[in-house]
Write a protein that holds these residues in place. Structure first.
Motif, short mmCIF file in Angstrom:
data_model
loop_
_atom_site.label_atom_id
_atom_site.label_comp_id
_atom_site.label_asym_id
_atom_site.label_seq_id
_atom_site.Cartn_x
_atom_site.Cartn_y
_atom_site.Cartn_z
N THR A 1 0.83 -1.22 0.00
CA THR A 1 0.00 0.00 0.00
C THR A 1 0.86 1.27 0.00
OG1 THR A 1 -0.21 -0.04 2.42
CG2 THR A 1 -1.95 -1.13 1.14
N PHE A 2 2.16 1.11 0.24
CA PHE A 2 3.10 2.24 0.09
C PHE A 2 4.47 1.67 -0.23
CE2 PHE A 2 5.84 1.97 3.80
CZ PHE A 2 5.09 1.19 4.68
N ARG A 3 5.33 2.51 -0.75
CA ARG A 3 6.73 2.09 -0.95
C ARG A 3 7.62 3.32 -0.80
NH1 ARG A 3 5.87 0.81 -7.18
NH2 ARG A 3 5.66 2.94 -7.91
N TYR A 4 8.88 3.05 -0.54
CA TYR A 4 9.85 4.13 -0.46
C TYR A 4 10.60 4.19 -1.79
CZ TYR A 4 8.88 4.30 4.49
OH TYR A 4 8.24 4.43 5.68
N SER A 5 10.60 5.39 -2.39
CA SER A 5 11.35 5.57 -3.63
C SER A 5 12.40 6.65 -3.37
CB SER A 5 10.40 6.01 -4.74
OG SER A 5 9.88 7.28 -4.43
N GLU A 6 13.17 6.97 -4.40
CA GLU A 6 14.19 8.02 -4.23
C GLU A 6 13.54 9.36 -3.89
OE1 GLU A 6 16.85 8.21 -7.52
OE2 GLU A 6 17.70 6.23 -7.06
#
Ligand SMILES: Cc1cc2nc3c(=O)[nH]c(=O)nc-3n(C[C@H](O)[C@H](O)[C@H](O)COP(=O)(O)O)c2cc1C
Length: 208
Positions: free
Chosen positions: A116-121
């Motif tokens: 449901t979420f992710r960490y990107s740059e």
């Protein structure tokens, strides 16, 4: 077909102000749109368990026992309900300046890295975009302005949780001063119901 996911979180059942507002809004909706799909989850009568060590593992990595499997399955089911919804209608009372612990538990099972979420740059990215949420806030007191506004840990917390999973189209409807006597309560409930109905998409709404 439009799907509305209704989440109620009051512990007060029939006496609950947020439940009453949500029920009334739903009746309006169903009259105007008999074909609308409504999925309901009542966290007051059917609570989501608080997180524990097994659940925390199950939400991050593959379950290794039946308790973890159960927690993972619950999380998957709750997330699917959100994924399949176009609109979230959330009943969210203020208890001790914040949201009910049952609603917090629901979010604890919904916020899942990679799902449901992710960490990107660019930083955290919510993965459940394209939905809107209408959040019905009920409060005994008055927090919209004045000295008590800094004590409001309900609306900002909910906004942060929803935004974090990508739901940024959020409308808050506040029914306040519910503990200030029957006249205040009646007026606040009527105003809030009219606001909820007005917030529903035109094709879905009917007059309050
Ligand atoms: C356990 C509990 C804690 C509460 N804490 C607050 C509070 O901190 N501030 C407030 O304005 N009202 C508070 N209230 C009043 C509720 O916000 C009010 O009764 C509201 O109608 C609750 O929504 P509900 O009826 O849908 O449960 C509290 C009520 C309960 C039952």
């Amino acid at each position: 077909m439009t799907t509305v996911l209704v989440i109620r979180s009051s512990i007060l059942g029939e006496a609950s102000a947020s439940n009453q507002l949500v029920y009334s809004a739903l009746s309006n909706l169903q009259v105007a749109n008999p074909a609308i799909r409504i999925v309901e989850r009542d966290l007051g009568t059917d609570p989501v368990p608080h997180l524990d060590a097994d659940a925390a593992i199950a939400l991050k990595s593959d379950p290794i026992n039946s308790v973890q499997e159960k927690a993972r399955a619950l999380s998957d089911r709750l997330i699917d309900e959100v994924k399949n919804a176009d609109i979230l209608l959330l009943g969210a009372p203020m208890y001790n300046f914040g949201i009910p612990s049952g609603l917090k538990s629901w979010f604890d099972y919904i916020l899942r890295a990679g799902i449901t979420f992710r960490y990107s740059e660019a930083g955290p990215e919510g993965l459940l975009s394209g939905k809107r949420a209408i959040v019905v806030l009920t409060r005994g007191g008055f927090y919209s302005e004045g000295p008590a506004s800094v004590m409001d840990a309900q609306e900002p917390h909910l906004r942060a949780l929803l935004n974090f999973i990508g739901i940024s189209d959020v409308t808050f409807v506040r029914a306040e001063k519910l503990a200030f006597g029957p006249e205040h309560r009646e007026a606040a409930m009527a105003k809030a119901l009219a606001e909820i109905v007005a917030e529903l998409p035109p094709a879905l709404a009917t007059a309050a």
